[in-house]
Design a protein around this motif. Sequence first.
Motif, PDB file in Angstrom:
ATOM      1  N   ALA A 126      -0.002   3.138  -3.516  1.00 11.84           N
ATOM      2  CA  ALA A 126       0.164   3.876  -2.535  1.00 11.84           C
ATOM      3  C   ALA A 126      -1.213   4.877  -1.961  1.00 11.84           C
ATOM      4  O   ALA A 126      -2.042   5.576  -2.635  1.00 11.84           O
ATOM      5  CB  ALA A 126       1.320   5.239  -2.765  1.00 11.84           C
ATOM      6  N   THR A 127      -1.477   4.322  -0.635  1.00  5.27           N
ATOM      7  CA  THR A 127      -2.626   4.822  -0.063  1.00  5.27           C
ATOM      8  C   THR A 127      -2.305   5.396   1.347  1.00  5.27           C
ATOM      9  O   THR A 127      -3.227   5.832   1.964  1.00  5.27           O
ATOM     10  CB  THR A 127      -3.642   3.703   0.014  1.00  5.27           C
ATOM     11  N   ARG A 128      -0.959   4.937   1.817  1.00  7.71           N
ATOM     12  CA  ARG A 128      -0.674   5.334   3.016  1.00  7.71           C
ATOM     13  C   ARG A 128       0.934   5.489   3.033  1.00  7.71           C
ATOM     14  O   ARG A 128       1.524   5.173   2.394  1.00  7.71           O
ATOM     15  CB  ARG A 128      -1.297   4.350   4.020  1.00  7.71           C
ATOM     16  N   ALA A 129       1.405   5.770   4.157  1.00  4.52           N
ATOM     17  CA  ALA A 129       2.588   6.221   4.398  1.00  4.52           C
ATOM     18  C   ALA A 129       3.464   4.964   4.508  1.00  4.52           C
ATOM     19  O   ALA A 129       2.883   3.772   4.755  1.00  4.52           O
ATOM     20  CB  ALA A 129       3.009   7.206   5.371  1.00  4.52           C
ATOM     21  N   PRO A 130       4.702   4.855   3.942  1.00  2.59           N
ATOM     22  CA  PRO A 130       5.510   3.483   4.314  1.00  2.59           C
ATOM     23  C   PRO A 130       5.438   3.015   5.531  1.00  2.59           C
ATOM     24  O   PRO A 130       5.610   4.003   6.690  1.00  2.59           O
ATOM     25  CB  PRO A 130       6.754   3.972   3.810  1.00  2.59           C
ATOM     26  N   ARG A 131       5.203   1.856   5.725  1.00  2.00           N
ATOM     27  CA  ARG A 131       5.319   1.259   6.977  1.00  2.00           C
ATOM     28  C   ARG A 131       6.721   1.181   7.518  1.00  2.00           C
ATOM     29  O   ARG A 131       7.746   1.155   7.031  1.00  2.00           O
ATOM     30  CB  ARG A 131       4.584  -0.228   6.883  1.00  2.00           C
ATOM     31  N   ASP A 132       6.847   0.797   8.762  1.00  7.77           N
ATOM     32  CA  ASP A 132       7.979   0.596   9.429  1.00  7.77           C
ATOM     33  C   ASP A 132       8.216  -1.077   9.120  1.00  7.77           C
ATOM     34  O   ASP A 132       7.457  -1.837   8.719  1.00  7.77           O
ATOM     35  CB  ASP A 132       8.062   0.479  11.070  1.00  7.77           C
ATOM     36  N   PRO A 144       0.723  -1.326   0.348  1.00 10.33           N
ATOM     37  CA  PRO A 144       0.123  -0.109  -0.033  1.00 10.33           C
ATOM     38  C   PRO A 144       0.733   1.323  -0.099  1.00 10.33           C
ATOM     39  O   PRO A 144       0.153   2.262  -0.329  1.00 10.33           O
ATOM     40  CB  PRO A 144      -0.939  -0.205   1.348  1.00 10.33           C
ATOM     41  N   TRP A 145       1.990   1.219   0.371  1.00 11.84           N
ATOM     42  CA  TRP A 145       2.910   2.416   0.339  1.00 11.84           C
ATOM     43  C   TRP A 145       3.698   2.625  -0.818  1.00 11.84           C
ATOM     44  O   TRP A 145       4.356   3.544  -0.922  1.00 11.84           O
ATOM     45  CB  TRP A 145       3.870   2.362   1.557  1.00 11.84           C
ATOM     46  N   GLN A 146       3.607   1.791  -1.797  1.00 12.29           N
ATOM     47  CA  GLN A 146       4.574   1.840  -2.948  1.00 12.29           C
ATOM     48  C   GLN A 146       3.826   2.913  -4.003  1.00 12.29           C
ATOM     49  O   GLN A 146       2.817   2.717  -4.513  1.00 12.29           O
ATOM     50  CB  GLN A 146       4.666   0.444  -3.667  1.00 12.29           C
ATOM     51  N   HIS A 147       4.836   3.729  -4.234  1.00 14.80           N
ATOM     52  CA  HIS A 147       4.373   4.774  -5.159  1.00 14.80           C
ATOM     53  C   HIS A 147       4.713   4.616  -6.696  1.00 14.80           C
ATOM     54  O   HIS A 147       4.075   5.219  -7.526  1.00 14.80           O
ATOM     55  CB  HIS A 147       4.972   6.041  -4.956  1.00 14.80           C
TER      56      HIS A 147
END
Length: 631
Positions: free
Chosen positions: A435-441, A256-259
């Motif tokens: 990408a729908t949210r910031a990169p995760r830890d 989800p965080w991949q742009h």
Amino acid sequence: MPAATLRDVLDAWTGYADARRSPAPDERLRLARSALDLGHPTLACEILREPMRRDDVDPVLRHLAALAHARIGDYRQAAATIAPLLDGDVAGTAAVDARALAGRIAKDRWARLPAGPARDTAAAEALRYYGEAWAASHDPFPGINAATLLLLTGQPDASRALARAVRDAVPDATDAPTHWREATLGEAALLLGEDARAAGHYAAAVAAAGRHVGHVASMRRQLRLLGEAIDIPDAVNAALHVPSVLVFTGHMIDPPWQHTARFPPALEAAVAARIRESVRRLGVGFGYCSAACGGDLLFVEALLECGAEVHITLPFDRNDFLATSVAFAGERWIARYRNALLRATSVTQGVRERFLGDEELFGYAAALIHGGAVLHAQQLDTDPTMLALVDADAPGGPGGTRDTLQRWDAHGLGSERIDLAALRRAHPHAAAPAATRAPRDPVTLRGTAMRRKVRTMLFADMVGFSKLGEEDTPSFLLNFIGAIAQIVQRSPHQPAFVNTWGDGLFLVFDEVVDGARFALQLRDEVERTDWPSQGLPSGTSIRIGMHTGPVFPAHDPILGRANFFGSHVIRAARIEPVAAPGAVYVSAETAALLAAIGGHGLATDYLGLLPLAKGYGSGALYRLRRSDEAE
């Protein structure tokens, strides 16, 4: 009735093992026959291993065990297993069948040996056994094999005469299965130059064999031998098609965080359709893959839809794999992952241990997948194919799709690609970045400061060392250990690490092929040395065991130099004590990695699931040899 699928056989067999009880003799025979019919002679060997340890082995079980070893290519064990049925105490059908199988074992040895006296002896032995079986029974099976071998050994007139006699005998062989009668008629037609008739008979043989691809594989091996003397028509080769062995590699669903879009979730339906189409068109019967979200699991689902076998290899602990390669895609993919593991024919792990942040484990697992597919395809006398879901412009890493595909192409095997970039262009509405949210830890998994590296460990020791007297110690140190030191120094396959204790030898190699070649060089030089002239017993020999796996390279404060540590070092050490004198035993992982590389002139023969030393459980072991060695 034979079990319908390999999963049926595995479930039944593991059920007995879990309950710690043995199947009844008839049930054991049924399971072993089913495994062999389905093209899994290694499993048949396992099922028959326990009764083969007894002195009063049923002749039918003994014959089946010898056949299983022959199909694996372990001709030494096959010949030893069938030998008790060749004496005068066995009569009737059992005697004929035993001679026919002994002829087949000798013929297969002949095919493997280089030109020379040993090859000529094997051919003469095969013709003798086949001839005795044919004369005693007019059974078409030994008869047609004798006819083919006559042609291959330069006796075409005798071959054609026998082929005609065999064809005349087939109608009377009413007890023989239809597929073998048709295959015999097809082979006779080829020997007599009747190509169209041969193709028709072989097509009928394959239809009658049904799911029993092991029988079709035997027909294919016989054709390959015949191809050394005559041209095999394309129609005959096409008739003897076996379900394909397909290896999959492919990208995961974009997180989800991949742009930058590679495999956006909205493209799932299009990718799934392409994978299903490829699986059906290629006629897949056996699939090898991992189980990450995205391409892997879509491939597994396509295999299950068409009734193919599914063999999954995970790089490490399945819960860690879920965390690293599935969970980010959501609950739906987690459920599909668990269902895939539940329904797969087999699920193995590259290592039983945790991930620990070691990215190299992904490449190790990919190589094990490749090697497993190659070994299985060899048993079916075919070549595996790779199906790759790939975006050539996407970055790659160890064990990733691009890395995996490059390794496969280097092997010279066939591949088919599904181009993600082309699918994105064809479905622009589905090609937006995920990408729908910031990169995760990063996934929080237990890690270490040290990183594991895949290495090949070799352990060896002198056979009979414990029986040497104190007065023999100088000869041992000077001659045996001294000779091994010279072998190490002269070898072009230099180890990264060497250590000794007592009669024990521990070496580590960066490359599996280097380790394997050194092991055979060590075996040969020890076996051909005249030890009595150097003050050591005439039976002086060596045991060698090898395993390839991820280990921790680290400074050893006691030795004051680099050393290697971890559970896979221990596993390698537990193989050597169970190795036969003068032989090199290797783990299934080493055998698979050698098969994945190919082109090195080395081969392995399956020995079985053998108990390892010091209560370390059991492990699937193989005997290492050069490709041109009969055994």
